[in-house]
Design an enzyme around this catalytic site. Structure first.
Site, PDB file in Angstrom:
ATOM      1  CB  ALA A  26      17.635  -0.797  18.128  1.00 42.15           C
ATOM      2  CD  GLU A  30      24.280   1.761  20.392  1.00 41.79           C
ATOM      3  OE1 GLU A  30      25.435   1.563  20.841  1.00 41.79           O
ATOM      4  OE2 GLU A  30      23.257   1.614  21.068  1.00 41.79           O
TER       5      GLU A  30
HETATM    6  N1  COA Z   1      18.346  -6.832  15.685  1.00 40.44           N
HETATM    7  C1  COA Z   1      17.703  -7.731  14.940  1.00 40.44           C
HETATM    8  N2  COA Z   1      17.982  -9.052  14.977  1.00 40.44           N
HETATM    9  C2  COA Z   1      18.954  -9.440  15.820  1.00 40.44           C
HETATM   10  C3  COA Z   1      19.662  -8.555  16.637  1.00 40.44           C
HETATM   11  C4  COA Z   1      19.324  -7.180  16.552  1.00 40.44           C
HETATM   12  N3  COA Z   1      19.918  -6.250  17.298  1.00 40.44           N
HETATM   13  N4  COA Z   1      20.577  -9.256  17.341  1.00 40.44           N
HETATM   14  C5  COA Z   1      20.430 -10.530  16.996  1.00 40.44           C
HETATM   15  N5  COA Z   1      19.460 -10.668  16.070  1.00 40.44           N
HETATM   16  C6  COA Z   1      18.977 -11.885  15.428  1.00 40.44           C
HETATM   17  C7  COA Z   1      19.951 -12.400  14.396  1.00 40.44           C
HETATM   18  O1  COA Z   1      19.772 -11.724  13.167  1.00 40.44           O
HETATM   19  C8  COA Z   1      19.546 -13.852  14.340  1.00 40.44           C
HETATM   20  O2  COA Z   1      18.359 -13.979  13.609  1.00 40.44           O
HETATM   21  P1  COA Z   1      18.211 -15.126  12.475  1.00 40.44           P
HETATM   22  O3  COA Z   1      18.384 -16.418  13.235  1.00 40.44           O
HETATM   23  O4  COA Z   1      16.844 -14.927  11.928  1.00 40.44           O
HETATM   24  O5  COA Z   1      19.318 -14.886  11.504  1.00 40.44           O
HETATM   25  C9  COA Z   1      19.203 -14.168  15.784  1.00 40.44           C
HETATM   26  O6  COA Z   1      18.897 -12.914  16.399  1.00 40.44           O
HETATM   27  C10 COA Z   1      20.332 -14.824  16.558  1.00 40.44           C
HETATM   28  O7  COA Z   1      21.460 -13.966  16.468  1.00 40.44           O
HETATM   29  P2  COA Z   1      22.912 -14.479  15.942  1.00 40.44           P
HETATM   30  O8  COA Z   1      23.640 -13.279  15.428  1.00 40.44           O
HETATM   31  O9  COA Z   1      22.752 -15.637  15.032  1.00 40.44           O
HETATM   32  O10 COA Z   1      23.536 -14.971  17.321  1.00 40.44           O
HETATM   33  P3  COA Z   1      25.106 -15.059  17.672  1.00 40.44           P
HETATM   34  O11 COA Z   1      25.190 -15.822  18.936  1.00 40.44           O
HETATM   35  O12 COA Z   1      25.891 -15.540  16.507  1.00 40.44           O
HETATM   36  O13 COA Z   1      25.546 -13.549  17.944  1.00 40.44           O
HETATM   37  C11 COA Z   1      25.325 -11.323  18.874  1.00 40.44           C
HETATM   38  C12 COA Z   1      25.003 -12.839  19.028  1.00 40.44           C
HETATM   39  C13 COA Z   1      24.554 -10.598  19.977  1.00 40.44           C
HETATM   40  C14 COA Z   1      26.823 -11.099  19.044  1.00 40.44           C
HETATM   41  C15 COA Z   1      24.872 -10.837  17.485  1.00 40.44           C
HETATM   42  O14 COA Z   1      23.536 -11.275  17.264  1.00 40.44           O
HETATM   43  C16 COA Z   1      24.917  -9.352  17.298  1.00 40.44           C
HETATM   44  O15 COA Z   1      25.976  -8.773  17.134  1.00 40.44           O
HETATM   45  N6  COA Z   1      23.732  -8.694  17.323  1.00 40.44           N
HETATM   46  C17 COA Z   1      23.628  -7.268  17.100  1.00 40.44           C
HETATM   47  C18 COA Z   1      24.090  -6.471  18.290  1.00 40.44           C
HETATM   48  C19 COA Z   1      24.016  -4.988  18.012  1.00 40.44           C
HETATM   49  O16 COA Z   1      24.743  -4.427  17.188  1.00 40.44           O
HETATM   50  N7  COA Z   1      23.126  -4.291  18.733  1.00 40.44           N
HETATM   51  C20 COA Z   1      22.983  -2.870  18.674  1.00 40.44           C
HETATM   52  C21 COA Z   1      21.906  -2.472  17.752  1.00 40.44           C
HETATM   53  S1  COA Z   1      21.767  -0.716  17.688  1.00 40.44           S
END
Ligand code: COA
Length: 260
Positions: free
Chosen positions: A66, A134
């Site tokens: 999400a 989550e």
């Molecule tokens: N919601 C909103 N934005 C998200 C997102 C999410 N769930 N997951 C990634 N993004 C965005 C990041 O904020 C970033 O945006 P920005 O460039 O404007 O700062 C972009 O996507 C790239 O993500 P980034 O975190 O820089 O990539 P990474 O390779 O370092 O890490 C993940 C990848 C997937 C490990 C990390 O993005 C992450 O932990 N995301 C959240 C996962 C999560 O908790 N999901 C459950 C939600 S309920």
């Protein structure tokens, strides 16, 4: 129909639906959820679509969950509505009479893992990663994660994943049955198409019957489910496609099904 967050391409009666927010790792914001609802209705209604593949844009993510920046704005009441609304749309996807496969091309986290689980089965690229993080945000999954994950991988494995919020790699996801098969990234869509073509060669009403029966049995007792299966078996034995399938076998020719 124009979409702002999805790419939809019809390839020889298979709809390839790509969630297209690669800069945000295809995170599910309100627009994506709304459009997933619209495309689910399209898949159900459009006779030129016989199956669908759901995937994410870019090489990195299927869906990274999400949209956390949107989620963070929610109070308790709004969060509940968000969950109910998304859950309903995922359920409609799951109830599709046409096969829908998730082509998991990278991170499938939170709502991404839940979306993949709402599809009928999953094929993943070797770089895919799965998880329900989550708990790290102070919530439980809101799009069916606590419901579908135990059904797919068993209670103990599901609870470990849900409570730890840990990520698992594609190999582990395959080992525990979360995905059906793993392929290299460049083979992901071709492999999904290949599997769907095999399914689409079969009698459409029988394929839809398998989807319906497997879904229904979860809310029935064993005896009720077996009775329902016998009923559907009888109904399908009255179709033209049953005559065609059995006739083709006897005549040693390929069946040509019409869905009637
Ligand atoms: N919601 C909103 N934005 C998200 C997102 C999410 N769930 N997951 C990634 N993004 C965005 C990041 O904020 C970033 O945006 P920005 O460039 O404007 O700062 C972009 O996507 C790239 O993500 P980034 O975190 O820089 O990539 P990474 O390779 O370092 O890490 C993940 C990848 C997937 C490990 C990390 O993005 C992450 O932990 N995301 C959240 C996962 C999560 O908790 N999901 C459950 C939600 S309920």
């Amino acid at each position: 129909m124009p979409y702002s967050t999805l790419l939809v391409e019809l390839r020889n009666s298979i709809a390839l639906v790509t969630i297209n927010r690669p800069d945000k790792l295809n995170a599910l914001n309100a627009a994506v959820i709304r459009e997933l609802g619209e495309v689910t209705a399209l898949i159900a209604m459009d006779d030129s679509i016989r199956a669908a593949i759901l995937t994410g844009a870019g090489p990195k993510a299927f869906v990274a969950g999400a949209d956390i920046s949107e989620l963070g704005e929610c109070d308790s009441a709004r969060a509940r509505v968000l969950s109910e609304n998304g859950s309903l749309i995922f359920r409609r996807l799951e109830l599709s009479h046409k096969p829908i496969v998730a082509a998991v091309n990278g991170f499938a986290l939170g709502g991404g893992c839940e979306l993949a689980m709402a599809c009928h089965f999953r094929i993943a690229s070797e770089n895919a990663r799965f998880g329900q993080p989550e708990v790290k945000l102070g919530i439980v999954p809101g799009y069916g994660g606590t419901v579908r994950l135990p059904r797919l991988v068993g209670r103990g494995r599901a609870l470990e994943l849900l409570m730890s919020g840990a990520m698992i790699d594609a190999q582990e996801a395959w080992r525990i049955g979360l995905v059906n098969r793993l392929v290299s990234a460049d083979q992901l869509i071709p492999e999904c198409e290949k599997v769907l073509r095999t399914i689409l060669d079969n009698a459409p009403l029988a394929v839809a019957g398998c989807l319906q029966m497997v879904d229904k049995q979860e809310e029935l007792t064993l005896d009720e489910a077996l009775a329902l299966e016998s009923r559907r078996f009888g109904e399908l034995a009255g179709t033209a496609d049953f005559r065609e399938g059995t006739g083709a076998f006897v005549a040693k020719r390929k069946a040509g099904f019409t869905g009637s």
